[in-house]
Motif scaffolding. Structure first.
Motif, mmCIF file in Angstrom:
data_model
loop_
_atom_site.group_PDB
_atom_site.id
_atom_site.type_symbol
_atom_site.label_atom_id
_atom_site.label_comp_id
_atom_site.label_asym_id
_atom_site.label_seq_id
_atom_site.Cartn_x
_atom_site.Cartn_y
_atom_site.Cartn_z
ATOM 1 N N GLU A 25 -0.731 3.706 -6.399
ATOM 2 C CA GLU A 25 -1.480 4.790 -5.761
ATOM 3 C C GLU A 25 -0.747 6.127 -5.848
ATOM 4 O O GLU A 25 -1.288 7.167 -5.461
ATOM 5 C CB GLU A 25 -1.771 4.441 -4.304
ATOM 6 C CG GLU A 25 -2.702 3.262 -4.127
ATOM 7 C CD GLU A 25 -4.042 3.471 -4.826
ATOM 8 O OE1 GLU A 25 -4.714 4.466 -4.554
ATOM 9 O OE2 GLU A 25 -4.399 2.618 -5.670
ATOM 10 N N GLN A 247 -8.333 -7.057 6.570
ATOM 11 C CA GLN A 247 -7.229 -6.885 5.624
ATOM 12 C C GLN A 247 -5.973 -7.585 6.116
ATOM 13 O O GLN A 247 -5.276 -8.242 5.341
ATOM 14 C CB GLN A 247 -6.947 -5.391 5.398
ATOM 15 C CG GLN A 247 -5.720 -5.156 4.519
ATOM 16 C CD GLN A 247 -5.799 -3.907 3.685
ATOM 17 O OE1 GLN A 247 -6.867 -3.515 3.213
ATOM 18 N NE2 GLN A 247 -4.664 -3.257 3.503
ATOM 19 N N THR A 267 -1.174 1.422 -1.270
ATOM 20 C CA THR A 267 -1.948 2.366 -0.481
ATOM 21 C C THR A 267 -1.324 3.745 -0.639
ATOM 22 O O THR A 267 -0.156 3.866 -0.995
ATOM 23 C CB THR A 267 -1.967 1.973 1.008
ATOM 24 O OG1 THR A 267 -2.725 2.936 1.741
ATOM 25 C CG2 THR A 267 -0.566 1.918 1.582
ATOM 26 N N SER A 269 -1.754 5.783 2.030
ATOM 27 C CA SER A 269 -1.830 6.187 3.431
ATOM 28 C C SER A 269 -0.651 5.643 4.225
ATOM 29 O O SER A 269 -0.504 4.421 4.364
ATOM 30 C CB SER A 269 -3.137 5.680 4.052
ATOM 31 O OG SER A 269 -3.112 5.753 5.448
ATOM 32 N N HIS A 272 -1.870 3.193 6.774
ATOM 33 C CA HIS A 272 -2.150 1.850 6.280
ATOM 34 C C HIS A 272 -0.867 1.059 6.057
ATOM 35 O O HIS A 272 -0.842 -0.158 6.261
ATOM 36 C CB HIS A 272 -2.954 1.924 4.982
ATOM 37 C CG HIS A 272 -4.358 2.405 5.173
ATOM 38 N ND1 HIS A 272 -5.133 2.878 4.135
ATOM 39 C CD2 HIS A 272 -5.127 2.493 6.289
ATOM 40 C CE1 HIS A 272 -6.315 3.240 4.604
ATOM 41 N NE2 HIS A 272 -6.333 3.014 5.902
ATOM 42 N N ASN A 276 -0.347 -2.529 7.720
ATOM 43 C CA ASN A 276 0.024 -3.703 6.935
ATOM 44 C C ASN A 276 1.315 -4.322 7.457
ATOM 45 O O ASN A 276 1.451 -5.551 7.532
ATOM 46 C CB ASN A 276 0.181 -3.331 5.462
ATOM 47 C CG ASN A 276 -1.121 -2.952 4.807
ATOM 48 O OD1 ASN A 276 -2.186 -3.388 5.213
ATOM 49 N ND2 ASN A 276 -1.050 -2.118 3.778
#
Length: 312
Positions: A25, A247, A267, A269, A272, A276
């Motif tokens: 990403e 998720q 990701t 972010s 995020h 996670n």
């Protein structure tokens, strides 16, 4: 900082946090599949990864600006993470390359050596903890181009600590049979269990398993579940989530496999990353929840496959 479980990655002694970070990403706006990031996001993101205790970062020459951003923003924290990249990739930037498939790769000794040197320079490090052969070429290509011999020489020189491969079926079975790779990066999730029966075969060679795509279909699954697709009628997972979102549940499902060394989640972010990390800190699913999830997945058609039949 979260203290994640660490699992064996290689038989030579490398260990990885069970949660890893996939840096695709960070490929940037000029990549053939652009990913725009606001100013300062990459620095915040990468430092959040380390601040959360995630100790495995996976990148590639193919990932545009990813290697350079890692080198720029966290090379001063190099002792805090294992660093994995790929070999066999084209070295020149190809913004006009295909957007729905891989670039043409070159596994010649010259290209692999040049790629390692380029990655070391971009990442601002003296060594890769793991060099992975990208796009899993056939055994014929691996032997023709002396890929393993080239990587062994790089390991002997201290530029690479371990040698792995990113692979998929049907070639995965042939790659396992070679018995030379120290890690295998494979796609695997609750919603794509095609490689499931290969996981113990990989471990039997002494190699570690790096899972990619463990949560990649979470958003798609959520949309499908919401409209009550007939194929997913028996997959209602709400009563199994135990405080996780979908998720987080899918991440913990993959972590429940003892063969898995680390699950890399990508990701852009920082939020995020933290979500996670919170889910992964809970560890794998309880045995009864995992067994029930597998039953529902089987009934909904998301079954494990016989890799030998799939390869035929």
């Amino acid at each position: 900082m979260i203290r994640f479980e660490e699992r064996p990655l290689t038989s030579s002694g490398l260990r990885s946090t069970v949660l890893g970070f996939g840096a695709m990403e960070l490929r940037g706006a000029s990549h053939r599949v652009p990913r725009l990031l606001e100013e300062g996001v990459a620095e915040l993101l990468l430092n959040t990864v380390l601040d959360q205790g995630i100790g495995f970062i996976d990148t590639s020459i193919d990932y545009g600006e990813s290697e350079e951003l890692i080198g720029r923003h966290i090379s001063h924290r190099r002792s805090e993470y294992l660093l994995a990249s790929k070999v066999g990739c084209p070295l020149d930037h190809q913004p006009d390359g295909p957007t729905n498939g891989p670039l043409v790769h070159d596994y010649s000794p010259a290209n692999i050596r040049a790629g390692i040197e380029q990655s070391l320079s971009r990442l601002r490090t003296d060594y890769l903890d793991l060099a992975q052969v990208h796009i899993g070429p056939s055994v014929t290509v691996l032997q023709r181009d002396d890929v393993f011999g080239t990587l062994e020489r790089a390991r002997d020189e201290g530029k690479v600590r371990a040698i792995g491969i990113s692979s998929t079926l049907p070639e995965l079975l042939d790659h396992i049979d070679l018995g030379v790779f120290e890690t295998f990066q494979v796609p695997y999730s609750a919603l794509d269990r095609s490689s499931e029966r290969c996981l113990p075969l990989i471990n039997a060679t002494g190699a570690g398993v790096i899972v990619r795509g463990g949560t990649a279909r979470a958003a798609q699954a959520k949309r499908t579940l919401a409209i009550g697709d007939v194929a997913l009628a028996d997959l209602a997972l709400e009563d199994l989530l135990e405080g996780d979102d979908l998720q987080g549940f899918l991440l913990r499902f993959v972590m429940s496999r003892p063969e898995v060394s680390t699950v890399i989640v990508g990701t852009a972010s920082p939020k995020h990353v933290r979500e996670n990390a919170k889910a992964a800190s809970r560890g794998g699913l309880p045995e009864d929840v995992y067994a029930e999830a597998r039953r529902r997945l089987d009934n909904a058609g998301f079954r494990t496959l016989d890799p030998n039949n799939q390869a035929s």
